[in-house]
Design an enzyme around this catalytic site. Structure first.
Site, PDB file in Angstrom:
ATOM      1  N   PHE A 121       0.925  -1.091   0.408  1.00 10.14           N
ATOM      2  CA  PHE A 121      -0.255   0.144   0.044  1.00 10.14           C
ATOM      3  C   PHE A 121       0.574   1.282  -0.297  1.00 10.14           C
ATOM      4  O   PHE A 121       1.152   1.369   1.046  1.00 10.14           O
ATOM      5  CB  PHE A 121      -0.653  -0.304   0.913  1.00 10.14           C
ATOM      6  CG  PHE A 121      -2.039   0.655   1.671  1.00 10.14           C
ATOM      7  CD1 PHE A 121      -3.671   0.887   0.649  1.00 10.14           C
ATOM      8  CD2 PHE A 121      -1.730   1.630   1.634  1.00 10.14           C
ATOM      9  CE1 PHE A 121      -3.892   1.964   0.710  1.00 10.14           C
ATOM     10  CE2 PHE A 121      -2.490   2.943   2.186  1.00 10.14           C
ATOM     11  CZ  PHE A 121      -4.419   2.841   1.545  1.00 10.14           C
ATOM     12  N   GLY A 122       1.187   2.157  -1.051  1.00 12.46           N
ATOM     13  CA  GLY A 122       1.533   3.275  -1.054  1.00 12.46           C
ATOM     14  C   GLY A 122       1.319   4.371  -1.115  1.00 12.46           C
ATOM     15  O   GLY A 122       0.636   5.229  -2.386  1.00 12.46           O
ATOM     16  N   LEU A 123       1.067   4.784  -0.080  1.00 11.90           N
ATOM     17  CA  LEU A 123       0.855   6.100   0.961  1.00 11.90           C
ATOM     18  C   LEU A 123       2.427   6.941   1.745  1.00 11.90           C
ATOM     19  O   LEU A 123       1.914   8.115   0.633  1.00 11.90           O
ATOM     20  CB  LEU A 123      -0.318   5.991   1.415  1.00 11.90           C
ATOM     21  CG  LEU A 123      -0.741   6.952   1.410  1.00 11.90           C
ATOM     22  CD1 LEU A 123      -1.844   8.836   1.023  1.00 11.90           C
ATOM     23  CD2 LEU A 123      -1.539   7.101   3.063  1.00 11.90           C
TER      24      LEU A 123
ATOM     25  N   THR B 182       4.933  -2.359   4.067  1.00 11.80           N
ATOM     26  CA  THR B 182       5.577  -2.490   4.532  1.00 11.80           C
ATOM     27  C   THR B 182       5.293  -3.811   3.402  1.00 11.80           C
ATOM     28  O   THR B 182       4.123  -3.442   2.090  1.00 11.80           O
ATOM     29  CB  THR B 182       4.451  -3.180   5.944  1.00 11.80           C
ATOM     30  OG1 THR B 182       4.568  -2.515   6.855  1.00 11.80           O
ATOM     31  CG2 THR B 182       4.329  -4.248   6.064  1.00 11.80           C
TER      32      THR B 182
ATOM     33  N   LEU C  68      -6.945   2.885   6.157  1.00 13.61           N
ATOM     34  CA  LEU C  68      -5.812   3.373   6.807  1.00 13.61           C
ATOM     35  C   LEU C  68      -6.691   2.739   8.133  1.00 13.61           C
ATOM     36  O   LEU C  68      -6.659   2.494   9.647  1.00 13.61           O
ATOM     37  CB  LEU C  68      -5.294   4.020   7.244  1.00 13.61           C
ATOM     38  CG  LEU C  68      -3.965   4.603   6.381  1.00 13.61           C
ATOM     39  CD1 LEU C  68      -4.169   6.405   6.292  1.00 13.61           C
ATOM     40  CD2 LEU C  68      -2.967   3.778   6.439  1.00 13.61           C
TER      41      LEU C  68
ATOM     42  N   ARG D 199      12.562 -16.782  39.335  1.00 14.70           N
ATOM     43  CA  ARG D 199      13.930 -16.104  39.415  1.00 14.70           C
ATOM     44  C   ARG D 199      13.862 -15.184  40.807  1.00 14.70           C
ATOM     45  O   ARG D 199      12.867 -14.831  41.793  1.00 14.70           O
ATOM     46  CB  ARG D 199      13.958 -14.175  38.614  1.00 14.70           C
ATOM     47  CG  ARG D 199      14.710 -13.646  38.826  1.00 14.70           C
ATOM     48  CD  ARG D 199      16.153 -14.318  38.319  1.00 14.70           C
ATOM     49  NE  ARG D 199      17.532 -13.383  38.338  1.00 14.70           N
ATOM     50  CZ  ARG D 199      18.713 -13.200  38.254  1.00 14.70           C
ATOM     51  NH1 ARG D 199      19.470 -14.474  38.042  1.00 14.70           N
ATOM     52  NH2 ARG D 199      19.418 -12.310  38.270  1.00 14.70           N
TER      53      ARG D 199
ATOM     54  N   GLU E 111       0.754   4.156  10.672  1.00 15.29           N
ATOM     55  CA  GLU E 111      -1.317   3.885  10.046  1.00 15.29           C
ATOM     56  C   GLU E 111      -1.381   5.096  11.384  1.00 15.29           C
ATOM     57  O   GLU E 111      -2.517   4.620  11.501  1.00 15.29           O
ATOM     58  CB  GLU E 111      -1.663   2.459  10.897  1.00 15.29           C
ATOM     59  CG  GLU E 111      -1.392   1.191   9.835  1.00 15.29           C
ATOM     60  CD  GLU E 111      -0.647   1.325   8.572  1.00 15.29           C
ATOM     61  OE1 GLU E 111      -1.333   2.549   7.760  1.00 15.29           O
ATOM     62  OE2 GLU E 111      -0.147   0.162   8.244  1.00 15.29           O
TER      63      GLU E 111
END
Length: 390
Positions: free
Chosen positions: A135-137, A170, A245, A274, A369
């Site tokens: 998704f190219g924004l 991504t 988005l 621990r 986002e």
């Protein structure tokens, strides 16, 4: 004797709020993520890789576009999708990012705004994991202000010619198709740019210390020519990418809680085993206070996510409510991760435990986002009626 690892969640008995189908989806995704992916994630994170075959496995599980209907998609509810995102991110944010960028961004854009031909061509293969989308924004100089984008598409005969650069994308390096948003004379439009299109090149971002088990890329469009049939016909303007988005943010507000749960569980188990000063550190008041506060915020986040999921399934969820959910749940997840790191002490910085990996990943989740600041301003405008973005 200490209680079982899941006993702390019985304090609120949240399972009673889920249907049988919702629990079945959650448990199925948990088994897949835990058995098939978790054993390898620390090495993938350390090496900075995400194996290509993972996409096919996610597709075979029906995880891609699982909230969409038709075209090979599973058509599940919003709550079922949210629970899946939680279980995926409990393993690693990179795994959830792979699924949510594919389904909530790339596939949703085509499903909502594509032509019937585009849907038939791309969605079944994407649902099966046979084709990957990105998704190219976001651009190098325009992240939180997408209205300032410089990428431009110009009509040329029966084609469109795209020029510009997209950043922090991504799945970019493994994508078979990019949904690219560009400025035109009519407004911002979406275009489908297949891998291998002349003038379209991809460069992966390296030297990351966050989301290392995820592919992050730069997309470069240099006189990239696509046919007019590659234009998404269903939307003009920022309403298109912003609605996608919003879908991604919904998955994130669930997913971040998975990372938080993983950190909490690691901290609780560590504190019970621990020993210092002759007894487990879980027996000290300060450690119990930390665990209680972590558990409270995790549980409140889950209740918020479930409420928003129910609203979404009822068709009543607003973008402002999604922003509120992302703002709270990612912020609190990061606080939980940092507190868990402190409980683990020096062991908390090694990949032997999941905490530092989740903590580093959540630094990216806080930003992508829509940053923490942008979500704050969206909620602020909802409360006051005044926009304060400038």
């Amino acid at each position: 004797m200490a209680e079982a690892p899941d006993a702390q969640r019985a304090l609120f008995d949240l399972d009673t709020l889920l249907t049988d189908d919702e629990r079945a989806v959650r448990d199925t995704v948990r088994r897949f993520a835990t058995d098939k992916v978790l054993p390898h994630v620390p090495d993938w994170f350390e090496q900075g890789v995400l194996p290509g075959e993972l996409a096919a496995e996610c597709g075979s599980m029906g995880l891609f576009g699982m909230h969409l209907r038709g075209y090979g998609c599973a058509g599940m509810t919003a709550v079922e999708y949210g629970l899946a995102c939680l279980e995926l991110e409990a393993v690693d944010s990179g795994l959830r990012s792979l699924v949510s960028v594919q389904g909530s961004l790339a596939m949703t854009a085509i499903h909502k705004f594509g032509s019937e031909e585009q849907k038939q061509h791309w969605l079944p293969g994407m649902a099966a994991g046979e084709a990957i989308g990105c998704f190219g924004l976001t651009e190098p100089d325009h992240g939180s202000d997408p209205a300032g984008m410089r990428t431009r598409a110009t009509a040329s005969g029966g084609d469109w010619v795209l020029n510009g650069t997209k950043m922090w994308i991504t799945n970019g390096g493994i994508a078979d198709v990019a949904v690219v948003w560009a400025r035109t004379d009519e407004g911002i439009r979406g275009f489908l740019v297949p891998r291998g299109t002349p003038g379209f090149t991809v460069h992966d971002v390296t030297k990351k210390l966050s989301l290392r088990a995820s592919v992050t890329s730069e997309l470069v469009l240099d006189d990239c020519r696509v046919p007019a049939a590659n234009l998404l016909p269903g939307v003009t303007g920022l309403r298109g990418p912003l609605s996608c988005l919003n879908e991604a943010r919904y998955g994130i507000l669930w997913g971040a809680l998975g990372a938080a749960r993983s950190c909490f569980d690691a901290a609780r188990e560590y504190a019970l085993t621990r020993e210092q000063f002759g007894r487990p550190i879980a027996g000290f008041q300060l450690t119990q206070r930390k665990l209680v506060n972590m558990h409270l915020e995790l549980t409140k986040g889950l209740l918020l996510a479930l409420h928003l999921g129910r609203l979404k399934d009822a068709g009543r969820l607003t973008p402002q409510q999604v922003s509120l959910g992302k703002l709270n749940n990612v912020r609190e997840a990061l606080k939980i991760a940092r507190e868990a790191r402190g409980i683990l002490g020096a062991n908390g910085i090694t990949l032997e435990y999941p905490v530092i990996r989740h903590m580093n990943n959540l630094e990216s989740v806080l930003t992508y986002e829509g940053t923490d600041e942008i979500q704050t301003l969206i909620v602020g405008q909802a409360l006051t009626g005044l926009a304060a973005y400038g």
